[in-house]
Design a protein around this motif. Structure first.
Motif, PDB file in Angstrom:
ATOM      1  N   VAL A 110       0.818  -1.215   0.000  1.00 16.75           N
ATOM      2  CA  VAL A 110       0.000   0.000   0.000  1.00 16.75           C
ATOM      3  C   VAL A 110       0.852   1.265   0.000  1.00 16.75           C
ATOM      4  N   ALA A 111       1.879   1.329   0.809  1.00 17.06           N
ATOM      5  CA  ALA A 111       2.719   2.537   0.882  1.00 17.06           C
ATOM      6  C   ALA A 111       3.371   2.822  -0.470  1.00 17.06           C
ATOM      7  N   SER A 112       3.841   1.795  -1.157  1.00 17.26           N
ATOM      8  CA  SER A 112       4.457   1.981  -2.483  1.00 17.26           C
ATOM      9  C   SER A 112       3.430   2.454  -3.502  1.00 17.26           C
ATOM     10  N   MET A 113       2.212   1.898  -3.449  1.00 18.41           N
ATOM     11  CA  MET A 113       1.149   2.345  -4.356  1.00 18.41           C
ATOM     12  C   MET A 113       0.810   3.807  -4.102  1.00 18.41           C
ATOM     13  N   ARG A 114       0.709   4.181  -2.830  1.00 20.97           N
ATOM     14  CA  ARG A 114       0.403   5.580  -2.493  1.00 20.97           C
ATOM     15  C   ARG A 114       1.481   6.514  -3.028  1.00 20.97           C
ATOM     16  N   ARG A 115       2.748   6.134  -2.864  1.00 22.32           N
ATOM     17  CA  ARG A 115       3.852   6.966  -3.358  1.00 22.32           C
ATOM     18  C   ARG A 115       3.780   7.126  -4.870  1.00 22.32           C
ATOM     19  N   GLU A 116       3.555   6.018  -5.586  1.00 23.95           N
ATOM     20  CA  GLU A 116       3.526   6.065  -7.051  1.00 23.95           C
ATOM     21  C   GLU A 116       2.377   6.928  -7.559  1.00 23.95           C
ATOM     22  N   ILE A 117       1.202   6.717  -7.027  1.00 23.48           N
ATOM     23  CA  ILE A 117       0.036   7.490  -7.489  1.00 23.48           C
ATOM     24  C   ILE A 117       0.177   8.959  -7.115  1.00 23.48           C
ATOM     25  N   SER A 118       0.618   9.256  -5.900  1.00 22.91           N
ATOM     26  CA  SER A 118       0.755  10.660  -5.490  1.00 22.91           C
ATOM     27  C   SER A 118       1.775  11.391  -6.359  1.00 22.91           C
ATOM     28  N   LYS A 119       2.834  10.700  -6.737  1.00 21.53           N
ATOM     29  CA  LYS A 119       3.852  11.303  -7.611  1.00 21.53           C
ATOM     30  C   LYS A 119       3.228  11.680  -8.956  1.00 21.53           C
ATOM     31  N   VAL A 120       2.442  10.789  -9.515  1.00 18.53           N
ATOM     32  CA  VAL A 120       1.858  11.029 -10.839  1.00 18.53           C
ATOM     33  C   VAL A 120       0.786  12.116 -10.796  1.00 18.53           C
ATOM     34  N   VAL A 121      -0.051  12.126  -9.769  1.00 15.40           N
ATOM     35  CA  VAL A 121      -1.126  13.126  -9.718  1.00 15.40           C
ATOM     36  C   VAL A 121      -0.660  14.457  -9.127  1.00 15.40           C
TER      37      VAL A 121
END
Length: 159
Positions: A110-121
């Motif tokens: 979950v933490a990695s998914m949050r980082r990836e999505i937040s970076k893109v948006v």
């Protein structure tokens, strides 16, 4: 002005595919079947953002019968969605997501998914919430045949 959108996506699990969720490849025997990489979380984010901005949906913007999207990494589609939102004068306020899957256990990712999505948006990862849930063995997700994602997005006008 602020606006809210909801996104939903579901894909069947199948052998011979990588399991990609939120732009992260997760070790698993089965992956999500789709025209792209099948990333239901990212697809639901895209639909929530497009819906909030009144810009259609993922199927209209990135049709599955267009070969240029065949096996595309869904994070690339999210990047294109963000370019479109910025063009129309919107930025993301926050995203709240729920992934429904019996397995694999998603909490370690979950933490990695949050980082990836937040970076893109383009927002702080504290404004991207991702929850993982199961159906306690009920239905096709409970039987391990597919994964569902729901996302609610808040966008804010920049002009």
């Amino acid at each position: 002005m602020t606006r809210v959108g909801i996104g939903y996506d579901v894909h069947r699990l199948a052998p011979g595919r990588d399991l990609v969720l939120g732009g992260i490849t997760i070790p698993n025997k089965l992956g999500l079947l789709g025209h792209s990489d099948g990333d239901v979380l990212t697809h639901a984010c895209i639909d929530a953002l497009l819906g909030a901005a009144n810009l259609g949906d993922i199927g209209t913007r990135f049709p599955s019968d267009d070969l240029k999207y065949k096996d595309i990494f869904s994070i690339t589609l999210l990047e294109q969605t963000m370019n479109l939102l910025r063009e129309y004068g919107w930025k993301v306020g926050n995203l709240d997501a729920t992934i429904v899957a019996e397995r694999p256990k998603l909490s370690p990712y979950v933490a990695s998914m949050r980082r990836e999505i937040s970076k893109v948006v383009g927002i702080n990862e504290n404004f991207v919430n991702i929850k993982a849930s199961t159906t306690d063995g009920l239905g096709f997700t409970g039987e391990g045949r597919g994964i569902i994602a729901y996302v609610v997005a808040l966008i804010e006008e920049t002009r």
